[in-house]
Design a protein around this motif. Sequence first.
Motif, PDB file in Angstrom:
ATOM      1  N   GLY B  24       0.827  -1.206   0.000  1.00 39.63           N
ATOM      2  CA  GLY B  24       0.000   0.000   0.000  1.00 39.63           C
ATOM      3  C   GLY B  24       0.857   1.250   0.000  1.00 39.63           C
ATOM      4  O   GLY B  24       0.646   2.171  -0.780  1.00 39.63           O
ATOM      5  N   GLY B  28       1.412   4.335  -2.782  1.00 35.80           N
ATOM      6  CA  GLY B  28       1.241   5.760  -2.484  1.00 35.80           C
ATOM      7  C   GLY B  28       2.353   6.604  -3.088  1.00 35.80           C
ATOM      8  O   GLY B  28       2.133   7.740  -3.483  1.00 35.80           O
ATOM      9  N   GLN B 231      -0.032   9.538   4.671  1.00 34.34           N
ATOM     10  CA  GLN B 231      -0.763   8.784   3.647  1.00 34.34           C
ATOM     11  C   GLN B 231      -1.374   7.516   4.221  1.00 34.34           C
ATOM     12  O   GLN B 231      -2.493   7.158   3.882  1.00 34.34           O
ATOM     13  N   ARG B 232      -0.609   6.865   5.092  1.00 31.45           N
ATOM     14  CA  ARG B 232      -1.168   5.639   5.654  1.00 31.45           C
ATOM     15  C   ARG B 232      -2.326   5.926   6.596  1.00 31.45           C
ATOM     16  O   ARG B 232      -3.319   5.200   6.637  1.00 31.45           O
ATOM     17  N   ALA B 234      -4.311   8.366   6.327  1.00 29.83           N
ATOM     18  CA  ALA B 234      -5.455   8.753   5.503  1.00 29.83           C
ATOM     19  C   ALA B 234      -6.139   7.520   4.912  1.00 29.83           C
ATOM     20  O   ALA B 234      -7.333   7.527   4.633  1.00 29.83           O
ATOM     21  N   ARG B 235      -5.369   6.460   4.697  1.00 25.96           N
ATOM     22  CA  ARG B 235      -5.884   5.301   3.982  1.00 25.96           C
ATOM     23  C   ARG B 235      -6.378   4.176   4.883  1.00 25.96           C
ATOM     24  O   ARG B 235      -7.335   3.494   4.588  1.00 25.96           O
ATOM     25  N   GLU B 236      -5.649   4.003   6.011  1.00 28.88           N
ATOM     26  CA  GLU B 236      -5.923   2.824   6.833  1.00 28.88           C
ATOM     27  C   GLU B 236      -6.513   3.233   8.185  1.00 28.88           C
ATOM     28  O   GLU B 236      -6.373   4.376   8.602  1.00 28.88           O
TER      29      GLU B 236
END
Lengths: 401, 256, 123
Positions: B24, B28, B231-232, B234-236
């Motif tokens: 993941g 990104g 980013q992580r 925001a995603r996870e």
Amino acid sequence: MQLAQNPRAEERNFYLLAVLGGLVTVIGLAAALYMEHAGHVVTGMNNQVVWGMPHVFAIFLIVAASGVLNVASIGSVFGKVVYKSRAPLSGLLALAMLAAGLAIIMLDLGRADRLIVAMTHFNPTSMFGWNVILYPGFFAIVGIYLWTLMDRKMNPYYKPAGLAAFIWRLLLTTGTGSIFGFLVARQAYQSAVIAPMFIIMSFAWGLAVFMIVQKAMYAWNDMTLHPQIRSRMKNLLGTFVAAVFYFVMVYHLTNLYFAKQTAFEQFILLSGGIFPLLFWGGYVVLGTLVPLLLIYVPNLASLRGSVFFAAALVILGAFCLLFVFIIGGQVFPLEIFPGMEVSSSFFDGKIDSYAPTLPEILLGLGGIGIAFTATAVGVRVLKFLPQDDIAKLESAGHMLD
Amino acid sequence: MNEPQDKVQDSGRRGFIGAAAAAGAGLGVAALAPGLHLIEVAGATSATARAAGEPAPSTVRWGMLIDTAKCASGCDACVQACNTENGIVETVKDARQGSQWIRKIDLKDPKNGRTHSLPMMCQHCENPPCVDVCPTGASMKRADGIVLVDRHICIGCRYCMMACPYKARSFVHQPLDTQNPEVPRGIGCVESCTFCVQRVDKGMQPACVEACPEGAMLFGDLNDPNSGIAQRIAREATTQVRADLKLNVGVRYQGI
Amino acid sequence: MKLLRISVAALFAALLAVPALAGAPKPVIKIESPGQCIAPAEEMRRNHMEMLKHQRDRTMRHGIRGEKASLNECINCHASKATGSVLGKDGFCQECHSYAAVKLDCWDCHQPKAGFKATGAKP
């Protein structure tokens, strides 16, 4: 004033007492110096129980200091004439005990040498910071109040000074209670009821201290307190003791009602070893029920020394309650992960144990020594003995107002 | 009971999640550097030393993301690295009086027996209770979000330790003489994790993050939308410990 | 503030003067590393504490690194070659501070030995 029979023996006894008080104080200071030098490793305090025995003594002294001033306030603010002659002693005790409590707190600091830093750096969001302002203010206002009481020229101003002192002492005790009340992390604290609870505690504990000191001074001067005045003061003490009990009950009952707090209450009230013992045996039975019986059961109340004994038990109960509140509140582990079983090298999830060491206890006793010595010297050099003109009080109808 | 079996399952799951997470993260920043490990991705977005004379920027908020699925019970590489970097030597007899800037906590859910292991340290709150209660202002939050103790004005009252919900702070109970020249610590003052501020200011990672053999710890700028950590998050799904207190912590966890 | 500084300076001068009058031996200040300090010796003697205090707040509270004044740089230059420290007998800091009877507050927290490497292991 009725002088003691033998002035020379009286003088010798005074110096004996002053030296004794001074000795206790010096031992306390030496203990503080030792703690400062070796570090807090020589105390029973640790990273979980960060405040220990010195704080139990200090908080008792600070809370009782503001409460003892109540005796004066009842006279000056609420116009009870019988209490007016007691106002100077009440003010002196308030100053002596506050100084003693603060001395303990300061000497227990990790860096007691940085007192000047504490005075010159101020964080407005800190309850401690506010207390640093409230304490000197108390000294100043009570000092002025004492001046208006004891200097005839200043006498016309005693009412506003008394009112200011009364308001300030309410702020001060609110501040002391809020040191705990504003702590969100630990389960025992973070409650709005703590500040008013501390105020009512101060009423009871301060009055108990006052009655014991008054009794000692009267005995010293071969005087006896008029039974009617004694009866009024003891009934007031009974009211305060009952009110404290009410607040303590409310505090624990609200906790019991919240599911997240039941484990803590179970610990403090039932399973926590020394803490339930001190709470039920020390505070509830010895510090509340027995004094109430001594005060309100006519057969017991008429016994010689019953009031003195009741006041002494109230103070004993106060220490038990503070130990449970301060130490018990800290040994219970923080709930970092609610609902989970936790374990770590830092003793997470474990109930801590705390055993005070000798230096800590000596520091606490040293504080009592400071209050005792300051009071003894003050009483000796100035006119603090409460004297009642019974005939005048009776003819004006003030004995019962 | 059937522990061996559990362990196999556990490591299998851990491996899968780790790979998925790495993939993941790789996605990104795929255009920049496909196939990079997480830790290097994080480094790429944060590893620049601040120029001499420049203050810590208020545009940055340092944070950490800890993937508990990768964190093995019994592994304390992060703790050892922290002790070495920060000169923490256990010299007191009673371990309750010793300093622990970072510690491993083992969790077990009594309802279903599920276990986790994770490192716990100062959570570097946006609204730190320790800073609120400190009477002198010694507890402070730097412009870049790192919560520190200014030992020059700490008086050792321990009020911050009463206030901290994470038991993150230690009080130095004895005289010390093994300090790292870059990490002053001393008797009578309170201390806690600094995110290795002396390393971060040089553009390096905190020692624990660097030492983690599983790459379970990710350090970076929460405010920079291009950073690996932002980013992580925001995603996870990530968790703040004691989120109910609304302290908006800088250390986030996954898998608990 | 200025008045305070003057009075502190006066007090400091008085402290220096008293043992001097009493005939106490002057401190031996050994400069073992050759080269130039960040300011002339006279200024360093008078103002090093101000420089350090100023720097400590800038670095500690604002995160400003690479300042001209740096306590670690003091140690690196001035630590005794024999003991590796600025403390102890003949220690650069302690020698003068003992003479002037001014408490050294740095070394409860800061490492007084040059090049000390923390290991995190028991000594």
